[in-house]
Structures are given as C-alpha cells and as structure tokens.
Design a protein around this motif. Structure first.
Motif, PDB file in Angstrom:
ATOM      1  N   UNK A 124      -2.698  -3.519   3.172  1.00  0.00           N
ATOM      2  CA  UNK A 124      -3.489  -2.518   2.717  1.00  0.00           C
ATOM      3  C   UNK A 124      -4.814  -3.189   2.192  1.00  0.00           C
ATOM      4  N   UNK A 125      -5.964  -2.307   2.161  1.00  0.00           N
ATOM      5  CA  UNK A 125      -7.239  -2.935   1.725  1.00  0.00           C
ATOM      6  C   UNK A 125      -7.882  -2.080   0.786  1.00  0.00           C
ATOM      7  N   UNK A 126      -7.275  -1.010   0.167  1.00  0.00           N
ATOM      8  CA  UNK A 126      -7.718   0.138  -0.671  1.00  0.00           C
ATOM      9  C   UNK A 126      -8.648  -0.719  -1.892  1.00  0.00           C
ATOM     10  N   UNK A 127      -7.978  -1.676  -2.412  1.00  0.00           N
ATOM     11  CA  UNK A 127      -8.727  -2.333  -3.646  1.00  0.00           C
ATOM     12  C   UNK A 127      -8.411  -3.801  -3.324  1.00  0.00           C
ATOM     13  N   UNK A 128      -9.511  -4.701  -3.844  1.00  0.00           N
ATOM     14  CA  UNK A 128      -9.422  -6.118  -3.425  1.00  0.00           C
ATOM     15  C   UNK A 128      -7.997  -6.996  -3.762  1.00  0.00           C
ATOM     16  N   UNK A 129      -7.191  -6.351  -4.969  1.00  0.00           N
ATOM     17  CA  UNK A 129      -6.324  -7.164  -5.277  1.00  0.00           C
ATOM     18  C   UNK A 129      -5.114  -7.014  -4.103  1.00  0.00           C
ATOM     19  N   UNK A 130      -5.095  -5.848  -3.402  1.00  0.00           N
ATOM     20  CA  UNK A 130      -4.087  -5.891  -2.160  1.00  0.00           C
ATOM     21  C   UNK A 130      -4.445  -6.822  -1.271  1.00  0.00           C
ATOM     22  N   UNK A 160      -0.314  10.241 -14.047  1.00  0.00           N
ATOM     23  CA  UNK A 160      -1.458   9.746 -13.254  1.00  0.00           C
ATOM     24  C   UNK A 160      -1.691   8.471 -12.698  1.00  0.00           C
ATOM     25  N   UNK A 161      -2.047   7.986 -11.650  1.00  0.00           N
ATOM     26  CA  UNK A 161      -2.237   6.845 -11.289  1.00  0.00           C
ATOM     27  C   UNK A 161      -3.526   6.247 -11.482  1.00  0.00           C
ATOM     28  N   UNK A 162      -3.792   5.111 -12.412  1.00  0.00           N
ATOM     29  CA  UNK A 162      -5.269   4.967 -12.802  1.00  0.00           C
ATOM     30  C   UNK A 162      -5.490   3.694 -12.117  1.00  0.00           C
ATOM     31  N   UNK A 163      -6.706   3.523 -11.865  1.00  0.00           N
ATOM     32  CA  UNK A 163      -7.325   2.591 -11.224  1.00  0.00           C
ATOM     33  C   UNK A 163      -8.746   1.883 -11.601  1.00  0.00           C
ATOM     34  N   UNK A 164      -8.800   0.692 -11.587  1.00  0.00           N
ATOM     35  CA  UNK A 164     -10.084   0.230 -11.983  1.00  0.00           C
ATOM     36  C   UNK A 164     -10.975   0.191 -10.542  1.00  0.00           C
ATOM     37  N   UNK A 165     -12.145   0.646 -10.647  1.00  0.00           N
ATOM     38  CA  UNK A 165     -12.833   0.485  -9.570  1.00  0.00           C
ATOM     39  C   UNK A 165     -13.007  -0.871  -9.103  1.00  0.00           C
ATOM     40  N   UNK A 166     -12.819  -0.936  -7.572  1.00  0.00           N
ATOM     41  CA  UNK A 166     -12.745  -2.151  -6.946  1.00  0.00           C
ATOM     42  C   UNK A 166     -14.017  -2.053  -5.764  1.00  0.00           C
ATOM     43  N   UNK A 167     -14.905  -2.809  -5.889  1.00  0.00           N
ATOM     44  CA  UNK A 167     -15.976  -2.820  -4.816  1.00  0.00           C
ATOM     45  C   UNK A 167     -15.457  -3.111  -3.376  1.00  0.00           C
ATOM     46  N   UNK A 198       0.772  -1.202  -0.047  1.00  0.00           N
ATOM     47  CA  UNK A 198       0.016   0.190   0.003  1.00  0.00           C
ATOM     48  C   UNK A 198       0.826   1.178   0.016  1.00  0.00           C
ATOM     49  N   UNK A 199       0.200   2.180   0.449  1.00  0.00           N
ATOM     50  CA  UNK A 199       0.683   3.642   0.409  1.00  0.00           C
ATOM     51  C   UNK A 199       1.861   4.433   1.378  1.00  0.00           C
ATOM     52  N   UNK A 202      -9.364   9.711   7.978  1.00  0.00           N
ATOM     53  CA  UNK A 202     -10.169  10.693   7.007  1.00  0.00           C
ATOM     54  C   UNK A 202     -11.716  10.853   7.438  1.00  0.00           C
ATOM     55  N   UNK A 203     -12.156  12.131   7.088  1.00  0.00           N
ATOM     56  CA  UNK A 203     -13.701  12.203   7.379  1.00  0.00           C
ATOM     57  C   UNK A 203     -14.644  12.560   6.091  1.00  0.00           C
ATOM     58  N   UNK A 204     -13.856  12.172   4.889  1.00  0.00           N
ATOM     59  CA  UNK A 204     -14.544  12.598   3.603  1.00  0.00           C
ATOM     60  C   UNK A 204     -15.664  11.525   3.471  1.00  0.00           C
ATOM     61  N   UNK A 205     -15.261  10.161   3.498  1.00  0.00           N
ATOM     62  CA  UNK A 205     -16.067   9.267   2.836  1.00  0.00           C
ATOM     63  C   UNK A 205     -16.694   9.400   1.588  1.00  0.00           C
ATOM     64  N   UNK A 206     -15.593   9.356   0.746  1.00  0.00           N
ATOM     65  CA  UNK A 206     -16.091   9.058  -0.713  1.00  0.00           C
ATOM     66  C   UNK A 206     -16.617   7.976  -0.744  1.00  0.00           C
ATOM     67  N   UNK A 207     -17.871   7.705  -1.525  1.00  0.00           N
ATOM     68  CA  UNK A 207     -18.435   6.510  -1.453  1.00  0.00           C
ATOM     69  C   UNK A 207     -17.936   5.126  -2.026  1.00  0.00           C
ATOM     70  N   UNK A 208     -16.630   5.402  -2.570  1.00  0.00           N
ATOM     71  CA  UNK A 208     -16.253   3.866  -2.948  1.00  0.00           C
ATOM     72  C   UNK A 208     -15.184   3.523  -1.806  1.00  0.00           C
ATOM     73  N   UNK A 209     -14.855   4.397  -1.145  1.00  0.00           N
ATOM     74  CA  UNK A 209     -13.482   4.318  -0.347  1.00  0.00           C
ATOM     75  C   UNK A 209     -13.705   3.808   1.028  1.00  0.00           C
ATOM     76  N   UNK A 210     -12.678   2.625   1.536  1.00  0.00           N
ATOM     77  CA  UNK A 210     -12.638   2.115   2.618  1.00  0.00           C
ATOM     78  C   UNK A 210     -11.970   2.763   3.814  1.00  0.00           C
ATOM     79  N   UNK A 211     -11.187   3.812   3.375  1.00  0.00           N
ATOM     80  CA  UNK A 211     -10.209   4.380   4.280  1.00  0.00           C
ATOM     81  C   UNK A 211     -10.814   4.816   5.623  1.00  0.00           C
TER      82      UNK A 211
END
Ligand code: 5AD
Ligand code: SF4
Length: 482
Positions: free
Chosen positions: A91-97, A375-382, A55-56, A201-210
């Motif tokens: 890391x758990x930001x995307x499934x493949x991690x 740019x870092x490009x990512x495929x959306x991960x559920x 991860x990051x 983080x307080x933002x709660x972007x709707x895709x993000x687990x952080x």
C-alpha cells in the motif's frame, strides 16, 4: 528486447501459451503446477507460500486472488519464516505504509540467505511508483518479482517467467481497460466475501496517490457481478461487501450505463443472500436514489462509510473534494432521516497544507454535529506527485500532533456514546469467528458494523443469530443468547 527476454518468449512454454484470457492464465497455472510438483519431489516436501497484505480491503481482495492462483498451482499456505514464496501486496496511501515494507524487506533478506530456494514477490500500489521500483532494483536486488495493480491477473504467467529467468522480473503497467474474470480465488471467510464492482478512481483529491497507482475508473459489467455473487451464495456466502474507491459513481462508464442504486436493487433480488455492504462512498456522488434504495432494502446493512476528510469548506476546496461543510451536514441529515438507526463512519485527515486552527475547529464542529459512530483519523502524509505535495504551507509536525490528539479524544468520546445506544436491545448478529480472548465465546457483527461477543460454538459461525446486547464496553458489546 534483451537476449534473455527473447529466449523466454521463444521457449516452448511461452510459444504454446494461448493468447486469450483467462485461458492463458489457466495454462500458466498448469505449467506452474508441474514445476511445483517437480521441485517438491526434489526437496521431498511441499512448497509453501505466504502472502502478506498491507492497506485496504481492495488489497485484501487482491490477495485472495493471488492466493487462489498459488493454491491452484499446488503451493500450500504457510508461515513467512518457512515459506518458499513470499508475496508482499503493498500500500502507498501514506508514507508509513511504504516504510513498513522497506523495514520488512531487510528481514526477508535474512530469511532468503537461510533458504536459497526462497522467492520474493512485491506487488500492489507501492509498485506503481517508478521511484520505488528504482530503489528496489538498486538497494534490494534479492527481490525476484515486481508487478503492479493492473496486471495481478497475470500472476501465474509472471511466476513462470521468473522461474525461466535468472534475474529479477519487473512488469508494471501504466494503466489498463482490461478486466479479467473467472480466475481462482481463495476466500478468507466461507460466509462473507468482498467483491470488486469497479477499479480505479477519477476524483484526484489533491492529497491522494490512489488515482495515480490504481488508474482510471472502470466498472465491471453488472451481469458479471451478479453471476459472481450468485456463485458465492451457492458456496455458502451470506454477506457481500461491494468494493470500489468510489462506489457511488459505479456504472457511469459502461456501454449501457447503470447506477449504483440500480445495481444494489439487482443484488437484493439474489435468493439466499442476507446482507449487503459497500465501500467507499464519496459524498459528492451519493444520490437520493441510493438513499431511497437503502431505506426500502431488507438486505443493505445500516452502515455507511462516508469520508469527510475535513470540516472546513476552504480546505475541502483545496483538497478538490467538491462539496462544502454545509453539503456534508445536509447529506448526513437526509440519510439519518431516511434510515434512523444507521451507523455513520468516516475518514478524517489533519494537517493538510494550510490548515489553520479555525479550519480544524470546523472539523471538530462537523464531528460534534454529525456524531459519527466511528472515525478513522489520519495525519496528512505528503505523497510525491500529488498536487498537495507541492503546496508550500505544510503544517509543522507539533501542531499536527496536537490537533490529532484533540481530534482522537473527541471522536472516541462520541463513538462510545453512540455505540451505547443499542444497550438492552436484541439485535441480529452475524457470527464471524471464535473469540480470541475468551473460550466459549464468538465474535459477531451487527448490521451497524458494531462487534458483539457472545456465547456460541464454532458450528454457528456464518449464521445470523438474535443476541441480547447486555453490556456496552466502549466500541463493542458483551451479549447473551435469547
Ligand atoms: N495523507 C493522509 N491520509 C490520506 N488518505 C488518503 N491519502 C492520504 C494522505 N496523503 C486517507 C483518506 C482516505 C483514506 C483511505 O486514507 O482519509 O479516505
Ligand atoms: Fe483518493 Fe479521493 Fe479517490 Fe478516495 S476519492 S481514492 S481519497 S482520490
């Protein structure tokens, strides 16, 4: 409390432990030191550890803290296949991690069968998800220790707890307000360092687990940050990277609120410090005050990582990003006007639920207008538990893959064109390491975060050197000394 835990709490080691931090952890480090020494004598060799980071940069920094504690306890850094203690900082930001960690656990099991002294610890973001911990308890019972993101400062105490126990030790906190200062760290580089300025983080972007795994936003006290940087500079550090999920909202929750721009101005004053970087910025919170501070600063690097995520205002709303395509374009224009040679980099997600070809075209449009340096490009991960995971209109895999490859092509072409803008100029480069490809060369980094390979010796690592940028090769330069 189960019997065993009660026995541990009542043991002499735990009864004598001080309650206040960080004294408590220094006490447990000392206890670990004694145990490590005893075990080394029994085995007639050193005890080795290996900490693997996924991860990051936040995780990378956390790993430096874990390694600092282990070295203070007398462990020696070694290779994974010979280690007595292996730690995976996950890391758990995307499934493949997550998949990567499960894959490697099988390999660790085979190592443990060969070395029965081996202990395995798992920590980091993935461990904050209860279904993950359940799965490990059930399917990977050979794991010795599991802890999360909020209690890494307790690592020494947890190690002792595991040494005193017969079973897997699991300690996961839901959240915390606690920030423990002044524990040992083992820095990877002598001349540059990451520094946490805030957690969560307080933002709660709707895709993000952080926000679920790193908890609510907590800023460190500016005095503690300055003190840490001053200490680093006196140890030879010339570049700092200020770390936070959303550095632009730094300081809002402090008793005496401070803005990120004000913090930067204080850091700028530290004598001997040459370069300041920071990440990550959220476009919705990036202030005019910050742009002015960047413009007038001599130390803040000319690089801004500003995640776009999508160029479609409709998708941005669904993502809960709280800015529109137009806001983003206006903001980047303002930044480029203030700091003309700045590098702008970004993160982009393709295939967010409901993304249409028109939405995707909007993303390409922003890319062409802003012309990102990279740019870092990512495929959306559920991610289970996030609002986007429950959205019905998930985009089919073939469509996402096709968009992803079109996006990548566009991003790469623009990036190469942008990188070449410094061709033939002389730039200040921080020498970072021996070039791994060619003897006699060093690899360094420009203020704009562009890599340069140039002739030099290992004694020059950590120095800022003028380098002539002779040949641009896509994303990096081949340079010569002047
Ligand atoms: N799927 C794909 N990418 C994601 N990111 C965060 N969550 C997800 C997800 N569920 C990306 C964002 C963020 C970067 C660190 O990871 O682009 O900026
Ligand atoms: Fe995730 Fe959004 Fe927070 Fe970044 S700002 S960590 S993308 S919730």
């Amino acid at each position: 409390m189960p019997d065993q835990e009660k026995r541990i709490e009542e043991s002499e080691i735990f009864r004598n432990a001080p309650m206040e931090e960080p004294a408590r952890q220094y006490y447990f480090i000392e206890q670990a030191r004694k145990l490590v020494k005893k075990k080394s004598e029994e085995l007639g060799r050193n005890l080795f550890f290996c900490c693997v980071t996924f991860g990051c940069q936040m995780n990378a920094r956390d790993s430096e803290k874990l390694e600092g504690i282990l070295e203070a306890a007398g462990f020696i850094k070694g290779e994974e296949d010979r280690a007595d203690l292996v730690i995976y900082n996950t890391c758990t930001v995307r499934e493949n991690a997550n998949l990567k960690v499960y894959g490697r656990l099988g390999y660790l099991h085979s190592l443990k069968k060969k070395n029965p002294h081996m202990r395995i610890g798992l920590c980091g973001c993935m461990m904050q998800e209860s279904q993950v911990v359940e799965k490990i308890r059930k399917s990977y019972p050979f794991v010795d220790l599991i802890f999360g993101t909020h209690n890494i400062f307790k690592f020494a105490e947890l190690l002792i707890r595991r040494m005193e126990s017969d079973n897997m030790v699991v300690d996961i906190w839901e959240g915390t307000d606690q920030i423990v200062e002044d524990l040992p760290t083992d820095r990877k580089y002598a001349f540059k360092s990451g520094i946490n300025i805030m957690f969560g983080c307080n933002n709660f972007c709707s895709y993000c687990i952080v926000p679920y795994v790193r908890g609510r936003e907590r800023s460190r006290n500016p005095k503690d940050i300055i003190r840490e940087i001053e200490k680093l500079v006196s140890d030879g550090v010339v570049e700092v990277m200020l770390l936070g999920q959303n550095v632009n909202s730094y300081g809002k929750n402090l008793d005496e609120p401070v803005t990120f721009a004000q913090l930067l101005q204080e850091i700028e004053k530290i004598p001997g410090l040459k370069r300041i970087r920071f990440m990550t910025s959220h476009p919705k919170d990036l202030s005019d005050e910050l742009i002015q501070v960047m413009k007038s600063s001599d130390k803040i690097c000319h690089h801004l990582h500003l995640p776009l995520q999508s160029g479609s205002s409709r998708i941005l709303k669904e993502m809960n990003r709280r800015y529109t395509k137009e806001d983003y374009l206006a903001l980047t224009k303002k930044i480029r006007q203030a700091v003309p040679d700045i590098s702008l980099t970004t993160d982009i997600i393709v295939g967010f639920p409901g993304e249409t070809e028109e939405d995707f075209q909007e993303t390409l449009d922003v890319i062409r207008k802003v012309r990102f340096d990279s740019a870092f490009t990512f495929i959306y991960s559920k991610r289970t538990g996030t609002p986007a995971a429950a959205m019905e209109n998930q985009v089919p895999e073939e469509v996402v893959k096709d968009r992803f490859s079109r996006l990548l092509k566009e991003v790469q072409q623009i990036s190469e064109e942008r990188t070449s803008r410094f061709q033939g100029t002389v730039q200040e480069v921080l020498a970072e390491e021996i070039d791994s490809h060619k003897e006699g060369l060093l690899t360094g980094r420009m203020s704009q975060n562009i890599l340069v390979h140039f002739p030099g010796t290992k004694e020059e690592i950590g120095k800022l050197l003028p380098v002539s940028l002779d040949e641009c090769r896509g994303f990096y330069y081949m340079g010569s000394r002047i």
